[in-house]
Design a protein around this motif. Structure first.
Motif, PDB file in Angstrom:
ATOM      1  N   LEU A  26      -2.366  -2.963  -1.551  1.00 58.63           N
ATOM      2  CA  LEU A  26      -1.385  -3.183  -1.146  1.00 58.63           C
ATOM      3  C   LEU A  26      -0.718  -4.339   0.364  1.00 58.63           C
ATOM      4  CD1 LEU A  26       0.566  -0.101  -2.621  1.00 58.63           C
ATOM      5  CD2 LEU A  26       0.544  -2.381  -3.521  1.00 58.63           C
ATOM      6  N   CYS A  63       4.123  -1.895  -9.211  1.00 62.07           N
ATOM      7  CA  CYS A  63       4.836  -1.696  -8.079  1.00 62.07           C
ATOM      8  C   CYS A  63       5.905  -0.176  -8.482  1.00 62.07           C
ATOM      9  CB  CYS A  63       5.577  -2.634  -7.636  1.00 62.07           C
ATOM     10  SG  CYS A  63       4.390  -3.322  -6.315  1.00 62.07           S
ATOM     11  N   VAL A  80       6.281  -0.997  -1.656  1.00 61.71           N
ATOM     12  CA  VAL A  80       6.204  -1.482  -3.311  1.00 61.71           C
ATOM     13  C   VAL A  80       7.837  -1.344  -3.633  1.00 61.71           C
ATOM     14  CG1 VAL A  80       4.334  -0.350  -4.169  1.00 61.71           C
ATOM     15  CG2 VAL A  80       6.329   1.337  -4.154  1.00 61.71           C
TER      16      VAL A  80
END
Length: 337
Positions: A26, A63, A80
Motif C-alpha cells: 500500500l 481499497c 485506503v
C-alpha cells in the motif's frame, strides 16, 4: 507452553509477516497513485479501457475491500480511505459514469467499475437510475459474455442496487470452476477465471458462505497444489489471487501451506513494496534499479493483489469455526452474504 499456545503464537507471527507485505504494497500504491488517474483519453472513442478505467476500478475494489477488513483506527484504513477519495474524484464524484453510458450504452465495464465504488458507499443516484433503464432491455440481457464475466455483471448489478438480470447458480454452473473440472486442466486462464468466480461469490472476500459446499471442498483439496505450482513458476500475480481465494473460503488451508506461500511472496516483493506480476525479483546485488524497479503496468495489479490477499488473510480469525455451510447450489440462491 501448550499446543494451543504454540499455534496461537504461530498465527501471530504469520499475521505480522503478512501485515508487512500489505503495508509495503500500500505504500507503493500511495506513492504511485497518480498513475491510476484518468487522463483525457478516458472518454475517447479510441481510448484503451485497460489502461484507463481498469486500473482505477481495480484500485477502488482493493481499497474498498481493505477498508472493510481493517478497523477505523488502523493507519491502513486511513490510507485506503484517502485512496478511495482520490479514485472517486477521478470520476468527478460519479459524474463521468452517465457520460460513459451515453457513449457506450451496452458496455458493461462502466457498471462493473461503478459497483466497486458503490460497495464503498460512493454512489451516484442519477447513474443508477439510467443504468436501471438500460439493464431492463433485451439488448443488455442478451449481451454475449464469457461465463465468469456474466457472473461478475450479475454481482455488479446487485451491488449497484439494480435487479440482477439472471440467477447466480445458473451463471456459476457455466464457469470453469462451477463444473468441478479435472484438476490437471488447471492453467493460467483457468486460474484467473476461478479466482474471480470466488471473488464474485463472496463479494470480494466479504461473505465466505457464498461459496457452495461442493466448490469449497474442491478448492480446499486442490488449491494447495495449484498455488504451489504458480509459486514455483514465479507467477506472483496469480499466486496472490489464489491466496485471496484461500482467505475467502469457509475453512482455511493448512497453516504450513499458507506460511510457505507468504514467505515466497514476501521474498518476491521489492523494497519499494512493488510485487512483479511474474518472474524473478530484482537482483539486490546488481545495479541500482532506482525507485521504480518495474514498469507500472508490470507490477501495479500484482501489488494490489498482494495487499488484497494480505488484508483478507490478517483479518480472518483462523481459529474460529464457522457454522454449517450450504450443502449445494439450490436454484435461485444467490451469493449474497
Amino acid at each position: 507452553m501448550s499446543v494451543r499456545d504454540v499455534r496461537a503464537r504461530a498465527v501471530r507471527v504469520r499475521r505480522a509477516s503478512v501485515r508487512g507485505v500489505e503495508e509495503a504494497a500500500l505504500d507503493w500504491v500511495w506513492a504511485h497513485r497518480d498513475r491510476f488517474a484518468l487522463g483525457d483519453d478516458a472518454l475517447a472513442a479510441d481510448g484503451q479501457v485497460n489502461r484507463t478505467w481498469k486500473p482505477l476500478g481495480e484500485l477502488t475494489q482493493v481499497c474498498a475491500s481493505v477498508s472493510r477488513s481493517t478497523p477505523p483506527g488502523d493507519p491502513l484504513h486511513t490510507r485506503v480511505s484517502e485512496l478511495l477519495d482520490f479514485a472517486w474524484q477521478q470520476t468527478h464524484r460519479g459524474e463521468l459514469f452517465p457520460l460513459m453510458q451515453s457513449l457506450e450504452p451496452f458496455a458493461t465495464y462502466p457498471l462493473e467499475v461503478y459497483a466497486a465504488f458503490a460497495s464503498a458507499g460512493l454512489r451516484h443516484p442519477g447513474y443508477e437510475a439510467s443504468a436501471a433503464v438500460v439493464a431492463r432491455t433485451r439488448g443488455w440481457r442478451l449481451t454475449e459474455q464469457y461465463p465468469t464475466r456474466r457472473l461478475g455483471v450479475l454481482e455488479a448489478e446487485r451491488r449497484s442496487g439494480l435487479p440482477p438480470h439472471g440467477r447466480v447458480p445458473q451463471a456459476l454452473d457455466r464457469t470453469w470452476l462451477g463444473g468441478l473440472p479435472e484438476p490437471w486442466t488447471f492453467e493460467r486462464a483457468a486460474g484467473y477465471a476461478l479466482t474471480h468466480v470466488v471473488f464474485h461469490l463472496t463479494d470480494w472476500g466479504r461473505a465466505a458462505r457464498g461459496v457452495p459446499a461442493d466448490l469449497a471442498d474442491y478448492l480446499l483439496h486442490w488449491l494447495p497444489p495449484w498455488l504451489d505450482t504458480c509459486l514455483d513458476a514465479r507467477m506472483w500475480d496469480l499466486s496472490c489471487e489464489l491466496l485471496a481465494v484461500a482467505a475467502s473460503l469457509p475453512r482455511p488451508l493448512e497453516p504450513a501451506v499458507l506460511d510457505d506461500a507468504w514467505q515466497r511472496v514476501a521474498a518476491a516483493q521489492d523494497t519499494s513494496g512493488a510485487v512483479p506480476e511474474e518472474g524473478a525479483a530484482q537482483d539486490a546485488a546488481g545495479a541500482d534499479p532506482g525507485p521504480d524497479p518495474y514498469a507500472f503496468t508490470d507490477c501495479y495489479h500484482s501489488t494490489l493483489m498482494a495487499a488484497f490477499a494480505a488484508s483478507l488473510t490478517t483479518a480472518r480469525p483462523r481459529d474460529v469455526r464457522e457454522g454449517p455451510r450450504p450443502a449445494g447450489r439450490p436454484a435461485g440462491q444467490g451469493a449474497q452474504g
